[in-house]
Write a protein that holds these residues in place. Structure first.
Motif: not given
Length: 265
Positions: A204-228
């Motif tokens: 398991y790893v949790s990480f922050e993925l930069p993403f630009t939201k189409p609805s607002k056009g601003d870039q933010t960090l989305i916390t993604v929890k990845l279970y393997g």
């Protein structure tokens, strides 16, 4: 928390199927027609009374044609002993209490499948949803994530938490360990991570993925929890990406990021 499961249809192995075009891509109109044949029965009051697809639409996400819909799958609350008054006596019957849960599906023209559950309890129906998808005429293979892949994710992105299983370290009885770090601390590294990462398998790893939201056009960090440890499970906090349109774009973007990592291994 929303959970996301990723699958790939075996269309490249069966490019001559009537549901695919000559290039192995899905024929979206034919796939939709097959899904309509498997629509869930819905009563006038909105009650779902059987398994199947519903609200089936043809859409486009990031320039990719997709089929978007919901899938209804039967779940159970378990068996209960219900008392009834019958023929002037009490009769007890063992009754299974059933209900239908839903998941949100996106099937892309290039054979990727995204299954989103809004609640953890809905995940119990995942195997039934997979079977429902396969009833269209394909086999669906889950996206696999193992130790080497998770470590590559940890190295590429700013990570916040991890779990290591099957620890084998001389003089140490620890078998598994979960730990979190302060991602804003650039001065110190995690001593626990340094001590154990070479002695076990990351699951398991949790990480922050930069993403630009189409609805607002601003870039933010989305916390993604990845279970393997095999079939991938992805957990995302809805508070960080509450708009469903943003989420649909994000899940395609996330898969592209994961594929880039997998292709580099």
């Amino acid at each position: 928390m929303s959970s996301l499961f990723l699958y790939t249809l075996n269309t490249l192995e069966q490019s001559d199927m009537f549901l695919c075009d000559a290039n192995g891509n899905l024929d979206m109109e034919k796939v939709m027609a097959s899904m309509v044949e498997r629509e869930a029965p819905i009563e006038e009051n909105g009650a779902i009374t059987g398994e199947g697809f519903f609200d089936i639409k043809l859409n486009e996400i990031n320039g990719i044609k997709v089929i978007e819909c919901f899938a209804a799958a039967q779940s159970s609350l378990g068996y209960f002993h219900e008392a009834k008054w019958h023929d002037n006596q009490v009769v007890t019957q063992k009754v299974q209490h059933k209900y239908y849960s839903k998941s949100h599906l996106v099937i892309s023209k290039d054979s990727h499948v995204y299954i989103k559950f809004d609640w953890a309890a809905e995940e119990d129906s995942r195997s039934k949803v997979k079977t429902l998808i396969e009833s269209i005429g394909f086999e669906a293979t889950s996206y696999k994530v193992h130790d080497k892949f998770l470590r590559a994710v940890q190295s590429k992105f700013k990570w916040t938490a991890a779990k290591i299983d099957r620890i084998e370290r001389a003089g140490d009885s620890t078998k598994r360990i979960s730990y979190e770090i302060d991602p804003s601390d650039d001065q110190f590294t995690s001593q626990v991570d340094s001590d154990y990462r070479a002695h076990g398998k990351m699951s398991y790893v949790s990480f922050e993925l930069p993403f630009t939201k189409p609805s607002k056009g601003d870039q933010t960090l989305i916390t993604v929890k990845l279970y393997g440890g095999g079939a991938v499970k992805i957990v995302i906090d809805e508070r960080e990406i509450s708009d469903l349109k943003d989420f649909k774009v994000f899940q395609v973007y996330l898969l592209n990021c994961l594929n880039e990592i997998r292709d580099s291994l």
